[in-house]
Design a protein around this motif. Structure first.
Motif, PDB file in Angstrom:
ATOM      1  N   CYS A 203       2.065  -1.679  -8.304  1.00  0.00           N
ATOM      2  CA  CYS A 203       2.682  -2.647  -9.214  1.00  0.00           C
ATOM      3  C   CYS A 203       1.898  -3.955  -9.291  1.00  0.00           C
ATOM      4  O   CYS A 203       1.767  -4.659  -8.296  1.00  0.00           O
ATOM      5  N   PRO A 204       1.378  -4.311 -10.475  1.00  0.00           N
ATOM      6  CA  PRO A 204       0.588  -5.535 -10.594  1.00  0.00           C
ATOM      7  C   PRO A 204       1.437  -6.790 -10.454  1.00  0.00           C
ATOM      8  O   PRO A 204       0.897  -7.869 -10.217  1.00  0.00           O
ATOM      9  N   MET A 205       2.727  -6.659 -10.608  1.00  0.00           N
ATOM     10  CA  MET A 205       3.585  -7.835 -10.504  1.00  0.00           C
ATOM     11  C   MET A 205       4.190  -7.966  -9.106  1.00  0.00           C
ATOM     12  O   MET A 205       5.138  -8.715  -8.898  1.00  0.00           O
ATOM     13  N   ASP A 206       3.637  -7.222  -8.158  1.00  0.00           N
ATOM     14  CA  ASP A 206       4.073  -7.289  -6.760  1.00  0.00           C
ATOM     15  C   ASP A 206       5.583  -7.131  -6.614  1.00  0.00           C
ATOM     16  O   ASP A 206       6.217  -7.782  -5.776  1.00  0.00           O
ATOM     17  N   ILE A 207       6.173  -6.285  -7.431  1.00  0.00           N
ATOM     18  CA  ILE A 207       7.607  -6.025  -7.295  1.00  0.00           C
ATOM     19  C   ILE A 207       7.800  -5.082  -6.109  1.00  0.00           C
ATOM     20  O   ILE A 207       7.099  -4.076  -5.989  1.00  0.00           O
ATOM     21  N   ASP A 208       8.748  -5.403  -5.245  1.00  0.00           N
ATOM     22  CA  ASP A 208       8.950  -4.624  -4.023  1.00  0.00           C
ATOM     23  C   ASP A 208       9.757  -3.366  -4.328  1.00  0.00           C
ATOM     24  O   ASP A 208      10.881  -3.188  -3.853  1.00  0.00           O
ATOM     25  N   LEU A 209       9.170  -2.483  -5.126  1.00  0.00           N
ATOM     26  CA  LEU A 209       9.915  -1.294  -5.556  1.00  0.00           C
ATOM     27  C   LEU A 209      10.406  -0.434  -4.383  1.00  0.00           C
ATOM     28  O   LEU A 209      11.594  -0.101  -4.327  1.00  0.00           O
ATOM     29  N   PRO A 210       9.532  -0.080  -3.424  1.00  0.00           N
ATOM     30  CA  PRO A 210      10.023   0.763  -2.323  1.00  0.00           C
ATOM     31  C   PRO A 210      11.114   0.060  -1.514  1.00  0.00           C
ATOM     32  O   PRO A 210      12.114   0.688  -1.136  1.00  0.00           O
ATOM     33  N   GLY A 211      10.952  -1.230  -1.269  1.00  0.00           N
ATOM     34  CA  GLY A 211      11.964  -1.991  -0.539  1.00  0.00           C
ATOM     35  C   GLY A 211      13.295  -1.965  -1.274  1.00  0.00           C
ATOM     36  O   GLY A 211      14.358  -1.775  -0.675  1.00  0.00           O
ATOM     37  N   HIS A 212      13.223  -2.129  -2.589  1.00  0.00           N
ATOM     38  CA  HIS A 212      14.461  -2.129  -3.383  1.00  0.00           C
ATOM     39  C   HIS A 212      15.149  -0.773  -3.337  1.00  0.00           C
ATOM     40  O   HIS A 212      16.371  -0.684  -3.308  1.00  0.00           O
ATOM     41  N   ILE A 213      14.337   0.286  -3.362  1.00  0.00           N
ATOM     42  CA  ILE A 213      14.943   1.622  -3.342  1.00  0.00           C
ATOM     43  C   ILE A 213      15.731   1.805  -2.039  1.00  0.00           C
ATOM     44  O   ILE A 213      16.870   2.286  -2.040  1.00  0.00           O
ATOM     45  N   LEU A 214      15.150   1.375  -0.926  1.00  0.00           N
ATOM     46  CA  LEU A 214      15.865   1.474   0.351  1.00  0.00           C
ATOM     47  C   LEU A 214      17.103   0.581   0.349  1.00  0.00           C
ATOM     48  O   LEU A 214      18.177   0.974   0.813  1.00  0.00           O
TER      49      LEU A 214
END
Ligand code: SF4
Lengths: 481, 205
Positions: free
Chosen positions: A379-390
């Motif tokens: 993610c170029p916007m450094d969104i914490d996608l994996p963290g959010h999924i957890l």
């Protein structure tokens, strides 16, 4: 306030299996996502300045999200000062009504659209069609799926699940209705040529254009549109009325912010330094110039503001580049339709339940992620996608949104393994219980939740003696010196 | 000896050429005013072969004194329309085989050309015809998109319509196969030109 997203009400396993058995889609997606990811890797090589621009872009997006209300006020003032009209919609329903009224007041009969995920989110086409207007999607992929009455399977490649023969068949029917010669052949070139001629008719006849917006600059009142096909240029230049439907999270404060961000969607999504067309529209036509006579910007909330100030706030920085989809091992197998709403891939897993307060896509964080963290890296916007999924998984447990059988299984498991004695007991039990499922030294099945895991896999049996047990028996007997 | 300015400008020219060609764009160069007719002809032949048809055009002020109409006719244009905001411009653009436009500036590191619409300059010639030639002055080459965009919000406020063209119109929406010329021009060329000299009286006619 939570927003509304369209939902495919079929359960996840049906949607998933539909994806897994669609050979056309899987082939196109496999090669497409690989090409995009490889392109992205190459385009950043030897182009260090864009890494700095990306970081500045992240900062710009974060700042904007932290000042949304103020920026929204200012953006409206700028656009109005330049002769445009602005509207703000809190809900999807409001947004639909606003666009419909603009169109009805102007006596619009034919609308041409360039690609916009937000208008998919609003199901705007249905609304306008119900009021007697014809609405034509002009992005080639979107046009194909509109003819097929389907929804996009990838943000950047909406018709990835259709093959040439199917597309030709759709175009042949369409050609008859439009009194045009059908496509000469079923190669991609001939099909594209047909679409060019066909959509040209609509562009020239349209009264109103609808676009989304990749960015909206507060300081200059500018809506930025990025395409490779050039359809957005028709939509913005030809019809007398232009409506840009823009999510409030698309706001950035300054023109300089835009200069940092403008290359990021193409760099990260498809591996190009810039897409073929970047169109920047800041108002209606001046006295003799070109462009629409009337220029409207509709800002839409639909659940976005509810994320401000939560741990999920960074999700609003998404530039819809598609990079997280391209690297996701789940997306690459099941494709976009499996996600059951507008947004797919990792960002869909996070955003769909968040925007709707778990009304749509509540199952996604549990079922559509392997926790491989590839999306977080991409993610170029450094969104914490994996963290959010957890985090969403935890939230589901807190809100009792998980299946009873899963709660029971995991409860038992965590209870057992919370103490060393419990752990040892569970192993002794497993060693006994596994006898039922052992075939030639391998574990072939298991009861309850674990059964699914064994459908495609086998597991070595539980060892006759664990390391702990071995250690207890051999410690001090010279097993280590 | 090359002046430092010229050397750095030449570097930008080379950078622009690499990236513009990367997208499949054609590139031509005019170093002296005398070579315009010849280069224009080359560009026409490359994009259109021996096809004739009508042309819609506008050019920047620094080359507006040249005899475009005459030259375009010699290339094979059957009708040549200078851009104006008249109502029939739209249908003229829709029928044209070629749009010829000037440009505001161009970006070397992305191979992009900036067009800005105003009363004398429309963007439709860059959208509707199947082929598009853009004239870019080497003096207006900048290195980065940022440098170019920084020139925009000028003292007259924001221009309502700005476009960066980075290659031909293209799509990969059908089975991932790249096809050029979907809605916009599939064939695009840039003619890079150096500062103007003077033309012989014959040439200007
Ligand atoms: S979440 Fe990140 S990688 Fe995914 S589409 Fe948005 S910006 Fe791109």
């Amino acid at each position: 306030m939570a927003g509304h997203l369209p939902a495919d009400i079929r359960p996840w396993n049906v949607r998933r299996d539909n994806g897994l058995t669609n050979a056309i889609m899987r082939e196109t997606l496999a090669s497409g996502t690989r090409r995009f990811s490889e392109g992205k890797r190459q385009v950043f090589q030897g182009y260090e300045s864009q890494e700095a621009a990306r970081q500045a872009g992240v900062q710009a997006k974060r700042r904007a999200v932290a000042h949304l209300d103020e920026l929204l006020e200012r953006a409206q003032a700028t656009i109005q000062a330049q002769g445009g009209t602005t509207h703000v919609a809190a809900t999807a329903g409001e947004a639909r009504a606003i666009v419909r009224e603009i169109a009805q007041n102007a006596g619009v009969r034919l609308v041409v659209k360039s690609k916009s995920m937000l208008t998919e989110e609003l199901e705007l086409n249905k609304e306008l069609a119900a009021s007697g207007m014809r609405v034509i999607e002009t992005d080639l992929g979107e046009y194909i799926i509109q003819l097929a009455r389907e929804t996009p399977s990838h943000i950047l490649a909406p018709a990835a699940h259709k093959n040439r023969a199917q597309i030709r068949a759709l175009f042949e029917v369409d050609a008859q209705q439009a009194h045009l010669p059908p496509p000469a052949d079923d190669d991609a070139r001939s099909l594209t040529q047909f679409a060019r001629a066909r959509l040209r008719q609509e562009f020239l006849a349209a009264d109103m254009g609808i676009t989304g917006g990749n960015f909206c600059v507060v300081e200059t009142g500018t809506v930025a549109l990025i395409t490779n096909e050039g359809n957005a240029d028709w939509v913005t230049s030809v019809p007398r009325l232009l409506v840009c439907v823009v999510g409030i999270e698309k706001l950035v404060e300054t023109w300089e912010d835009l200069t940092h961000l403008i290359q990021q969607p193409a760099m990260n999504g498809i591996g190009q330094r810039l897409s073929s067309y970047t169109t920047l529209i800041s108002g209606p036509r001046s006295q003799f110039g070109e462009g629409p006579e009337e220029f409207h910007v509709v800002f839409v909330d639909n659940g976005r503001r509810s994320l401000v100030g939560t741990p999920y706030e960074d999700v609003l920085s998404c530039i819809r580049c598609g990079a997280c989809l391209n690297v996701c091992p789940v997306f690459r197998q099941v494709g976009g339709h499996a996600y059951g709403s507008v947004y797919s891939g990792p960002i869909g897993v996070v955003e769909t339940p968040l925007l709707t307060d778990f009304e749509v896509g509540a199952e996604l964080p549990s079922v559509a992620c392997t926790v491989c963290h590839a999306c977080g890296e991409a993610c170029p916007m450094d969104i914490d996608l994996p963290g959010h999924i957890l985090r969403l998984r935890q939230e589901k447990v807190r809100r009792h949104l998980t299946a009873r059988s899963a709660n029971w299984s995991y409860g038992m498991w965590s209870g057992a393994w919370a103490t060393p004695a419990g752990y040892r007991r569970s192993l002794r039990l497993a060693r006994l219980a596994q006898k039922i499922y052992l075939r030639r030294g391998w574990l072939r099945n298991a009861p309850g939740l674990a059964h699914g895991w064994f459908i495609t896999r086998d597991m070595p049996k539980v060892a006759d003696i664990t390391f702990h047990e071995w250690w207890a028996q051999n410690r001090g007997t010279g097993a280590h010196d | 000896m090359t002046k430092p300015w010229a050397a750095s400008q030449e570097r930008l020219v080379q950078m622009f050429e690499v990236h513009w060609r990367e997208h499949g764009g054609e590139l031509f160069r005019v170093r002296e005013e005398q070579s315009w007719p010849h280069v224009l002809n080359q560009a026409w032949t490359t994009l259109l072969g021996d096809q004739g048809g009508s042309v819609v055009y506008w050019v920047n002020a620094d080359v507006a004194h040249l005899n475009w109409e005459n030259w375009l006719r010699r290339c094979g244009a059957q009708a040549v329309y200078g851009w104006d905001a008249a109502d029939d411009m739209r249908s003229r653009c829709a029928q044209a085989v070629l749009g010829l436009t000037g440009s505001q500036w161009a970006v070397a590191e992305t191979g992009s050309v900036a067009l800005i619409a105003d009363a004398d300059r429309g963007l439709l010639p860059s959208v509707m015809p199947p082929a598009h030639i853009m004239l870019v002055s080497t003096q207006h080459l900048v290195e980065t998109v940022q440098e170019g965009l920084q020139q925009i919000p000028g003292s007259h406020g924001m221009p309502p319509l700005i476009k960066l063209v980075t290659g031909p119109s293209m799509t990969a929406d059908i089975e991932g196969t790249l096809v050029v010329g979907v809605h916009g021009p599939g064939r695009v060329a840039v003619i890079l030109y150096d500062t103007v000299g003077t033309l012989g009286a014959d040439e200007l006619r």
